[in-house]
Design a protein around this motif. Structure first.
Motif, PDB file in Angstrom:
ATOM      1  N   UNK A   1      83.908  52.021 106.942  1.00 48.64           N
ATOM      2  CA  UNK A   1      84.599  51.435 105.844  1.00 48.64           C
ATOM      3  C   UNK A   1      84.235  51.922 104.403  1.00 48.64           C
ATOM      4  N   UNK A   2      82.729  52.427 104.394  1.00 53.31           N
ATOM      5  CA  UNK A   2      82.398  52.946 103.014  1.00 53.31           C
ATOM      6  C   UNK A   2      83.340  54.110 102.870  1.00 53.31           C
ATOM      7  N   UNK A   3      83.322  54.858 103.816  1.00 58.98           N
ATOM      8  CA  UNK A   3      84.162  56.462 103.554  1.00 58.98           C
ATOM      9  C   UNK A   3      85.658  56.070 103.240  1.00 58.98           C
ATOM     10  N   UNK A   4      86.460  54.895 103.607  1.00 56.42           N
ATOM     11  CA  UNK A   4      87.580  54.694 103.438  1.00 56.42           C
ATOM     12  C   UNK A   4      87.531  54.175 102.105  1.00 56.42           C
ATOM     13  N   UNK A   5      86.705  53.378 101.440  1.00 60.50           N
ATOM     14  CA  UNK A   5      86.683  52.867 100.368  1.00 60.50           C
ATOM     15  C   UNK A   5      86.404  53.863  99.204  1.00 60.50           C
ATOM     16  N   UNK A   6      85.706  54.746  99.634  1.00 62.55           N
ATOM     17  CA  UNK A   6      85.375  55.803  98.790  1.00 62.55           C
ATOM     18  C   UNK A   6      86.921  56.480  98.416  1.00 62.55           C
ATOM     19  N   UNK A   7      87.440  56.989  99.428  1.00 63.89           N
ATOM     20  CA  UNK A   7      88.747  57.550  99.412  1.00 63.89           C
ATOM     21  C   UNK A   7      89.796  56.870  98.394  1.00 63.89           C
ATOM     22  N   UNK A   8      89.804  55.519  98.828  1.00 63.59           N
ATOM     23  CA  UNK A   8      90.730  54.849  97.905  1.00 63.59           C
ATOM     24  C   UNK A   8      90.308  54.916  96.553  1.00 63.59           C
ATOM     25  N   UNK A   9      88.823  55.001  96.154  1.00 62.71           N
ATOM     26  CA  UNK A   9      88.266  54.904  94.752  1.00 62.71           C
ATOM     27  C   UNK A   9      88.864  56.221  94.211  1.00 62.71           C
ATOM     28  N   UNK A  10      88.764  57.428  94.998  1.00 60.45           N
ATOM     29  CA  UNK A  10      89.104  58.744  94.513  1.00 60.45           C
ATOM     30  C   UNK A  10      90.574  58.899  94.133  1.00 60.45           C
ATOM     31  N   UNK A  11      91.364  58.306  95.301  1.00 65.32           N
ATOM     32  CA  UNK A  11      92.819  58.367  94.876  1.00 65.32           C
ATOM     33  C   UNK A  11      93.144  57.617  93.686  1.00 65.32           C
ATOM     34  N   UNK A  12      92.766  56.361  93.385  1.00 65.49           N
ATOM     35  CA  UNK A  12      92.938  55.666  92.340  1.00 65.49           C
ATOM     36  C   UNK A  12      92.430  56.323  90.950  1.00 65.49           C
ATOM     37  N   UNK A  13      91.338  56.736  90.936  1.00 64.82           N
ATOM     38  CA  UNK A  13      90.958  57.636  90.057  1.00 64.82           C
ATOM     39  C   UNK A  13      91.797  58.828  89.677  1.00 64.82           C
ATOM     40  N   UNK A  14      92.359  59.498  90.533  1.00 65.58           N
ATOM     41  CA  UNK A  14      93.158  60.700  90.402  1.00 65.58           C
ATOM     42  C   UNK A  14      94.498  60.234  89.886  1.00 65.58           C
ATOM     43  N   UNK A  15      94.815  59.007  90.124  1.00 61.36           N
ATOM     44  CA  UNK A  15      96.214  58.482  89.537  1.00 61.36           C
ATOM     45  C   UNK A  15      96.041  57.774  88.186  1.00 61.36           C
ATOM     46  N   UNK A  16      94.856  57.876  87.540  1.00 58.37           N
ATOM     47  CA  UNK A  16      94.587  57.106  86.579  1.00 58.37           C
ATOM     48  C   UNK A  16      94.470  55.705  86.365  1.00 58.37           C
ATOM     49  N   UNK A  17      94.180  55.293  87.658  1.00 59.74           N
ATOM     50  CA  UNK A  17      93.736  53.757  87.540  1.00 59.74           C
ATOM     51  C   UNK A  17      92.427  53.407  87.641  1.00 59.74           C
ATOM     52  N   UNK A  18      91.801  52.364  87.077  1.00 57.01           N
ATOM     53  CA  UNK A  18      90.647  51.921  86.900  1.00 57.01           C
ATOM     54  C   UNK A  18      90.108  50.471  87.805  1.00 57.01           C
ATOM     55  N   UNK A  19      91.147  50.256  88.710  1.00 57.81           N
ATOM     56  CA  UNK A  19      90.970  48.929  89.359  1.00 57.81           C
ATOM     57  C   UNK A  19      90.249  49.203  90.791  1.00 57.81           C
ATOM     58  N   UNK A  20      89.078  49.178  90.625  1.00 60.63           N
ATOM     59  CA  UNK A  20      87.982  49.636  91.825  1.00 60.63           C
ATOM     60  C   UNK A  20      87.502  48.182  92.711  1.00 60.63           C
ATOM     61  N   UNK A  21      88.007  47.258  92.153  1.00 60.07           N
ATOM     62  CA  UNK A  21      87.428  46.017  92.590  1.00 60.07           C
ATOM     63  C   UNK A  21      87.336  45.708  94.199  1.00 60.07           C
ATOM     64  N   UNK A  22      88.464  45.969  94.705  1.00 65.05           N
ATOM     65  CA  UNK A  22      88.480  45.620  96.260  1.00 65.05           C
ATOM     66  C   UNK A  22      87.788  46.939  97.083  1.00 65.05           C
ATOM     67  N   UNK A  23      87.778  47.983  96.781  1.00 66.12           N
ATOM     68  CA  UNK A  23      87.096  49.153  97.372  1.00 66.12           C
ATOM     69  C   UNK A  23      85.629  48.911  97.045  1.00 66.12           C
ATOM     70  N   UNK A  24      85.152  48.477  95.857  1.00 60.37           N
ATOM     71  CA  UNK A  24      83.622  48.030  95.589  1.00 60.37           C
ATOM     72  C   UNK A  24      83.116  46.693  96.691  1.00 60.37           C
ATOM     73  N   UNK A  25      84.002  45.995  96.841  1.00 57.87           N
ATOM     74  CA  UNK A  25      83.588  44.567  97.759  1.00 57.87           C
ATOM     75  C   UNK A  25      83.608  45.172  99.072  1.00 57.87           C
TER      76      UNK A  25
END
Length: 434
Positions: free
Chosen positions: A256-280
């Motif tokens: 779960x942590x690895x998947x959430x971090x992948x989501x964070x990296x993908x959103x950061x690469x797309x210029x998004x700053x909404x990391x609420x769900x992955x951090x949860x």
């Protein structure tokens, strides 16, 4: 330092103790013999002195043909007697001895007691002297002289010496036999204890050994050793189970942590700053890891206090567990349906409940066939029904790797767990006590 065996030291110490005891006892026997002979001689001298005082003994005469001579008054004592026993050495009622070892009658040390003269060279003559005061103020002097041959014959010194020597030899032999007997009684069981310790099977340390049946101290040590080895074996087994369980149970939160971090990296690469769900998800997985670690450590301990109960809402708990394990679904055709009342709550040890439900869900998701996984809860009973994967059942993997953990948790907490597999369905039931 040279190491010596216990058997050798045991024999040596016992023999040394026996020799000291025998020598001390022999010296005591010899001393007691001479003390008795001195008292008997002194008593005979006193009796003769009383006879002389009463007029029954002639001054300067011999009594009954022996060589005991008696004088009344110092002036009547011959000069040769005073040369042997000077007047300065006279003590009332004190027996004086002189052992003559050469031609000179005055040779030899003047003694006030008997001595074991056989330990020195053989004397040529033995003189005994006693001064006794009478009630009317007179002084009676008595002298007895004897040759060693007569003296030894009269006192039986030779016989006594042989008796003492034979007694010491018999006692020494008895001590040797006693040492061998004690060595057999004490050291042979020790050797058996060593053999028992050498052949202990680490896979079965509690295996019976004949030495544990002995009702002596060695048997007690053997039983304590066996119990200690069993406790060590149990500790190692719990340690292995903990490592195996930890590596198995922590896979899901790590994923779960690895998947959430992948989501964070993908959103950061797309210029998004909404990391609420992955951090949860990361925070929830970290909390799951903490609870899992505490529960596994509790299981790894032989004894310990249980984890406290807490109020748990069943529906949100099942929802979070389903979401955490959804990536493990073995088939896209496998659906999940939960039938739980939104108001259902439990007072339960939450970390252990999560361990059991996580394993059951993981088994259902990973090893289920095509169809629907039905999850239900009512009256403190959880049910998870999933279609069976026939291939997984034939390979022996139908229940997953975590079932031993689930069974151990349920057994330790008094929960009833059953898993029944039919031809097309696997039903897992967890019944919680009221």
């Amino acid at each position: 330092m040279k190491r010596q065996s216990i058997r050798y030291r045991f024999h040596r110490e016992l023999l040394l103790f026996g020799l000291v005891l025998l020598l001390g006892g022999g010296s005591g026997v010899i001393s007691a013999y001479f003390w008795g002979m001195e008292d008997a001689t002194k008593l005979s001298f006193l009796i003769a002195a009383e006879d002389a005082a009463a007029g029954r003994q002639l001054t300067g005469g011999e009594r009954d043909g022996d060589r005991l001579r008696v004088w009344i008054g110092l002036d009547s004592v011959p000069a040769e007697v005073l040369a042997l026993f000077p007047s300065a050495s006279h003590v009332d009622d004190e027996l004086l001895m002189r052992y003559v070892y050469d031609e000179s009658e005055s040779s030899g040390k003047l003694r006030q007691q008997f001595v074991p003269n056989l330990l020195t060279s053989r004397p040529q003559r033995i003189h005994m002297f006693l001064r006794h005061p009478t009630a009317d103020g007179r002084q009676i002097y008595l002298v007895h002289s004897a040759s060693p041959a007569d003296y030894y014959h009269q006192t039986r010194q030779r016989t006594l010496l042989w008796l003492i020597a034979l007694t010491l030899l018999a006692a020494l032999l008895l001590m040797v036999l006693l040492a061998r007997r004690l060595a057999a009684v004490v050291l042979t069981p020790l050797a058996a204890l060593t053999a028992m310790a050498a052949k202990v099977d680490e896979q079965a340390p509690g295996r019976h050994d004949d030495i544990t049946d002995q009702r002596n101290e060695i048997g007690k040590v053997a039983r304590v050793l066996q119990r200690s080895l069993s406790r060590i074996h149990d500790f190692h087994q719990r340690e292995k189970r903990f490592l195996r369980s930890a590596s198995h149970e922590l896979r899901t939160p790590i994923a779960v942590i690895s998947s959430a971090l992948d989501v964070v990296d993908q959103r950061r690469a797309n210029g998004l700053s909404d990391f609420g769900r992955p951090l949860v998800d990361i925070r929830r997985a970290a909390e799951d890891m903490r609870e899992l670690t505490e529960a596994l450590l509790w299981l790894a301990r032989a004894e310990g206090h249980g984890i406290g109960k807490s109020r748990v809402r069943v529906a949100p708990l099942l929802e979070s567990l389903i979401d955490a394990h959804r990536p493990l679904l073995a088939d896209e055709c496998l659906q999940v349906r939960a039938e739980v009342s939104a108001e259902a709550e439990l007072d339960i040890e939450q970390p252990f409940l999560k361990i059991i439900l996580s394993n059951l869900l993981r088994n259902a998701f990973e090893h289920g066939g095509s169809g629907t996984v039905a999850i239900g809860y009512a009256n403190r009973v959880f049910e998870i029904r999933n279609p069976a994967d026939v291939a997984a059942q034939r390979s022996g993997e139908g229940f997953g790797l975590g079932m031993p953990i689930v069974e151990e948790v349920a057994q330790k907490l008094g929960w009833r767990l059953s898993v029944d597999a039919a031809d097309s369905t696997v039903l897992a039931r967890l019944c919680l006590p009221t």
